[in-house]
Design a protein around this motif. Structure first.
Motif, PDB file in Angstrom:
ATOM      1  N   ALA A 116       0.872  -1.159   0.107  1.00 53.67           N
ATOM      2  CA  ALA A 116       0.259   0.128  -0.018  1.00 53.67           C
ATOM      3  C   ALA A 116       0.895   1.221   0.000  1.00 53.67           C
ATOM      4  CB  ALA A 116      -1.061  -0.104   1.190  1.00 53.67           C
ATOM      5  N   ASP A 117       0.470   2.376  -0.570  1.00 52.57           N
ATOM      6  CA  ASP A 117       0.896   3.510  -0.790  1.00 52.57           C
ATOM      7  C   ASP A 117       0.305   4.612   0.349  1.00 52.57           C
ATOM      8  OD1 ASP A 117       2.270   6.007  -1.334  1.00 52.57           O
ATOM      9  OD2 ASP A 117       1.938   5.979  -3.439  1.00 52.57           O
ATOM     10  N   GLN A 138      -5.145   7.890  -0.674  1.00 53.93           N
ATOM     11  CA  GLN A 138      -6.252   7.193   0.075  1.00 53.93           C
ATOM     12  C   GLN A 138      -6.816   6.043  -0.183  1.00 53.93           C
ATOM     13  OE1 GLN A 138      -7.244   9.302   3.284  1.00 53.93           O
ATOM     14  NE2 GLN A 138      -8.150   7.080   3.253  1.00 53.93           N
ATOM     15  N   ALA A 139      -7.144   5.797  -1.494  1.00 53.02           N
ATOM     16  CA  ALA A 139      -7.576   4.619  -2.035  1.00 53.02           C
ATOM     17  C   ALA A 139      -6.818   3.484  -1.609  1.00 53.02           C
ATOM     18  CB  ALA A 139      -8.006   4.669  -3.581  1.00 53.02           C
ATOM     19  N   SER A 140      -5.594   3.405  -1.900  1.00 55.01           N
ATOM     20  CA  SER A 140      -4.645   2.448  -1.318  1.00 55.01           C
ATOM     21  C   SER A 140      -4.584   1.993   0.067  1.00 55.01           C
ATOM     22  CB  SER A 140      -3.243   2.925  -1.876  1.00 55.01           C
ATOM     23  OG  SER A 140      -2.442   1.710  -1.448  1.00 55.01           O
ATOM     24  N   VAL A 141      -4.603   3.138   1.120  1.00 59.59           N
ATOM     25  CA  VAL A 141      -4.822   2.869   2.556  1.00 59.59           C
ATOM     26  C   VAL A 141      -6.228   2.308   2.832  1.00 59.59           C
ATOM     27  CG1 VAL A 141      -4.906   3.964   4.451  1.00 59.59           C
ATOM     28  CG2 VAL A 141      -3.391   4.727   2.833  1.00 59.59           C
ATOM     29  N   ASP A 142      -7.331   2.889   2.075  1.00 58.79           N
ATOM     30  CA  ASP A 142      -8.563   2.230   2.343  1.00 58.79           C
ATOM     31  C   ASP A 142      -8.807   0.835   2.085  1.00 58.79           C
ATOM     32  OD1 ASP A 142      -9.411   4.747   2.903  1.00 58.79           O
ATOM     33  OD2 ASP A 142     -10.651   5.024   1.366  1.00 58.79           O
ATOM     34  N   ALA A 143      -8.080   0.327   0.826  1.00 53.19           N
ATOM     35  CA  ALA A 143      -7.832  -1.199   0.352  1.00 53.19           C
ATOM     36  C   ALA A 143      -7.139  -1.861   1.451  1.00 53.19           C
ATOM     37  CB  ALA A 143      -7.294  -1.050  -0.834  1.00 53.19           C
ATOM     38  N   ALA A 144      -6.010  -1.375   1.971  1.00 53.03           N
ATOM     39  CA  ALA A 144      -5.197  -2.139   2.916  1.00 53.03           C
ATOM     40  C   ALA A 144      -6.020  -2.343   4.152  1.00 53.03           C
ATOM     41  CB  ALA A 144      -4.151  -1.288   3.345  1.00 53.03           C
ATOM     42  N   VAL A 145      -6.950  -1.335   4.551  1.00 53.92           N
ATOM     43  CA  VAL A 145      -7.599  -1.334   5.999  1.00 53.92           C
ATOM     44  C   VAL A 145      -8.631  -2.389   5.943  1.00 53.92           C
ATOM     45  CG1 VAL A 145      -9.294  -0.411   7.255  1.00 53.92           C
ATOM     46  CG2 VAL A 145      -7.276   1.014   6.722  1.00 53.92           C
ATOM     47  N   GLU A 146      -9.128  -2.806   4.685  1.00 53.32           N
ATOM     48  CA  GLU A 146     -10.055  -3.910   4.475  1.00 53.32           C
ATOM     49  C   GLU A 146      -9.378  -5.283   4.641  1.00 53.32           C
ATOM     50  OE1 GLU A 146     -12.362  -3.578   0.799  1.00 53.32           O
ATOM     51  OE2 GLU A 146     -13.142  -1.565   1.301  1.00 53.32           O
ATOM     52  N   ARG A 147      -8.216  -5.236   3.985  1.00 57.37           N
ATOM     53  CA  ARG A 147      -7.515  -6.404   4.217  1.00 57.37           C
ATOM     54  C   ARG A 147      -7.164  -6.695   5.381  1.00 57.37           C
ATOM     55  NH1 ARG A 147      -2.435  -7.983   0.389  1.00 57.37           N
ATOM     56  NH2 ARG A 147      -2.972  -9.792   1.700  1.00 57.37           N
ATOM     57  N   VAL A 148      -6.690  -5.806   5.978  1.00 58.10           N
ATOM     58  CA  VAL A 148      -6.227  -6.023   7.678  1.00 58.10           C
ATOM     59  C   VAL A 148      -7.241  -6.554   8.469  1.00 58.10           C
ATOM     60  CG1 VAL A 148      -5.381  -4.759   9.740  1.00 58.10           C
ATOM     61  CG2 VAL A 148      -4.317  -4.303   7.537  1.00 58.10           C
ATOM     62  N   THR A 163       4.242  12.159   2.389  1.00 62.24           N
ATOM     63  CA  THR A 163       4.687  10.702   3.241  1.00 62.24           C
ATOM     64  C   THR A 163       4.495  10.903   4.556  1.00 62.24           C
ATOM     65  OG1 THR A 163       5.791  10.131   1.184  1.00 62.24           O
ATOM     66  CG2 THR A 163       6.357   9.104   3.244  1.00 62.24           C
ATOM     67  N   ASN A 164       5.486  11.893   5.035  1.00 63.20           N
ATOM     68  CA  ASN A 164       5.785  12.332   6.411  1.00 63.20           C
ATOM     69  C   ASN A 164       4.569  12.860   7.211  1.00 63.20           C
ATOM     70  OD1 ASN A 164       8.138  11.457   5.206  1.00 63.20           O
ATOM     71  ND2 ASN A 164       9.192  13.377   6.042  1.00 63.20           N
ATOM     72  N   VAL A 165       3.861  13.696   6.756  1.00 57.81           N
ATOM     73  CA  VAL A 165       2.757  14.002   7.300  1.00 57.81           C
ATOM     74  C   VAL A 165       1.350  13.544   6.987  1.00 57.81           C
ATOM     75  CG1 VAL A 165       1.561  16.548   8.104  1.00 57.81           C
ATOM     76  CG2 VAL A 165       4.175  16.238   7.622  1.00 57.81           C
ATOM     77  N   ALA A 166       0.883  13.942   5.602  1.00 58.49           N
ATOM     78  CA  ALA A 166      -0.334  13.291   5.394  1.00 58.49           C
ATOM     79  C   ALA A 166      -0.385  12.053   5.294  1.00 58.49           C
ATOM     80  CB  ALA A 166      -0.651  13.941   3.817  1.00 58.49           C
ATOM     81  N   GLY A 167       0.499  11.388   5.044  1.00 57.94           N
ATOM     82  CA  GLY A 167       0.611   9.986   5.057  1.00 57.94           C
ATOM     83  C   GLY A 167       0.501   9.274   6.398  1.00 57.94           C
ATOM     84  N   ALA A 168       1.297   9.828   7.427  1.00 59.37           N
ATOM     85  CA  ALA A 168       0.802   9.531   8.818  1.00 59.37           C
ATOM     86  C   ALA A 168      -0.574   9.718   9.141  1.00 59.37           C
ATOM     87  CB  ALA A 168       1.788  10.323   9.795  1.00 59.37           C
ATOM     88  N   LEU A 169      -1.241  11.003   8.971  1.00 58.26           N
ATOM     89  CA  LEU A 169      -2.485  11.235   9.263  1.00 58.26           C
ATOM     90  C   LEU A 169      -3.385  10.300   8.689  1.00 58.26           C
ATOM     91  CD1 LEU A 169      -2.588  14.998   8.772  1.00 58.26           C
ATOM     92  CD2 LEU A 169      -3.416  13.849  10.963  1.00 58.26           C
ATOM     93  N   ARG A 170      -3.239   9.793   7.309  1.00 57.06           N
ATOM     94  CA  ARG A 170      -4.206   8.757   6.554  1.00 57.06           C
ATOM     95  C   ARG A 170      -3.986   7.346   7.542  1.00 57.06           C
ATOM     96  NH1 ARG A 170      -1.526  10.836   2.266  1.00 57.06           N
ATOM     97  NH2 ARG A 170      -3.026  12.348   1.165  1.00 57.06           N
TER      98      ARG A 170
END
Length: 253
Positions: free
Chosen positions: A64-65, A69-79, A115-122
Motif C-alpha cells: 500500500a502507498d 487514500q484509496a490504497s490505504v482504504d484497500a489495505a484497511v479492508e485486508r487487515v 508521506t511524512n505528514v499526510a501519510g501518517a494522518l491517513r
C-alpha cells in the motif's frame, strides 16, 4: 530483552519494507504480536513475511502507498478481514530529501509532505477507531509515530524535512489530548543519526558527502536500536504512556 506483553497483540507497521519499520516488525512478531507489514514494495514485504513466519511468527504483507487514500482504504479492508481489530499502530513510513530551499524542489517538498505528514494522518484516520475500540475493551492500545531529532535541531538544507518531522511531533502531542482520555497511548520517537535507506535517498552529491562524514564522525544507531525502544514503549503497563522519546548515538550532541 524479552517482550512477552506483546503476545496476542495485532500491530500495523508502515514503512515495513526496510529500516526501522522492518526491524520493528521483526521484533514485534518475535514478541508474539501478529504483524501487518505495510509499504509500497510488495516483493520486499513478501520476503519479510516469509522470514517472520519461518521463525514462528504471524505476518501479513499488504502492499500500500500511504500517500494514496484509496490504497490505504484497500489495505484497511485486508487487515480487518485477516486480523480483525488492530491495537498497535507504528507510523514508520518516511522520506528524507534534503536540498536548499532556494533550489525550489517542489516535487521533493510535496513528496515529503504527502508521506511524512499526510501519510501518517491517513494511517491514524484508518485505525483510530480500532485503537479506541481496543482500549474500550480494556486492551492496551498504542499509536507510535517515528519523527526525528530534526524536528528540533536545524541542519542546513534539511528545512522541509525538518518541518515535516516537527509537524509529526506536534501532531503526536496534540493527538494525546484526544486519545489519552480514551486510554489510547500516543508515543512520539525522535531518533538521531540512524543507519537506514534514507541515507540513499539524498540525490545531492555534496549533501550526501556531508551526511556520510557526520555518520563517520559521530556514528549511528541501528534500526534495531529504535525498534527495541518501540517494543519497550508498547510493552509497558497500559496505564503508562512514554509520550516523547529521543534516542541518539552517544556521540551525537
Amino acid at each position: 530483552m524479552s517482550y512477552e506483553k506483546l503476545q496476542g497483540r495485532t500491530a500495523v507497521v508502515t514503512g515495513a519494507a526496510s529500516g526501522i519499520g522492518e526491524a520493528t516488525a521483526r521484533l514485534l512478531a518475535a514478541g508474539g504480536a501478529a504483524v501487518v507489514l505495510v509499504a509500497r514494495r510488495a516483493e520486499r514485504l513478501a520476503e519479510l513475511a516469509a522470514k517472520i513466519e519461518a521463525d514462528g511468527g504471524r505476518a501479513l504483507a499488504v502492499a500500500a502507498d500511504v500517500t494514496d487514500q484509496a490504497s490505504v482504504d484497500a489495505a484497511v479492508e485486508r487487515v480487518h478481514a485477516a486480523y480483525g481489530t488492530v491495537d498497535l499502530v507504528v507510523n514508520s513510513a518516511g522520506v528524507m530529501l534534503p536540498n536548499p530551499v532556494t533550489d525550489g524542489r517542489t516535487d521533493e517538498w510535496q513528496r515529503m509532505l504527502d508521506t511524512n505528514v499526510a501519510g501518517a494522518l491517513r494511517i491514524v484516520r484508518a485505525f483510530a477507531q480500532d485503537l479506541i475500540e481496543a482500549a474500550g475493551e480494556g486492551r492496551t492500545a498504542d499509536l507510535v509515530n517515528i519523527s526525528s531529532i530534526g524536528a528540533h535541531i536545524a541542519f542546513p538544507h534539511y528545512a522541509v524535512y525538518g518541518a515535516t518531522k516537527a509537524a509529526l511531533t506536534y501532531l503526536s502531542e496534540s493527538l494525546r489530548t484526544e486519545f489519552g482520555p480514551r486510554d489510547v497511548r500516543v508515543t512520539n520517537i525522535e531518533p538521531g543519526f540512524t543507519d537506514t535507506e534514507l541515507r540513499g535517498h539524498v540525490d545531492n552529491a555534496e549533501l550526501s558527502g556531508l551526511l556520510e562524514g557526520m555518520f563517520d564522525e559521530v556514528g549511528s544507531l541501528a534500526s534495531e536500536d529504535v525498534a527495541d525502544l518501540i517494543a519497550y514503549a508498547a510493552s509497558r503497563p497500559r496505564h503508562v504512556n512514554l509520550r516523547q522519546l529521543i534516542v541518539l548515538p552517544t556521540r551525537q550532541v
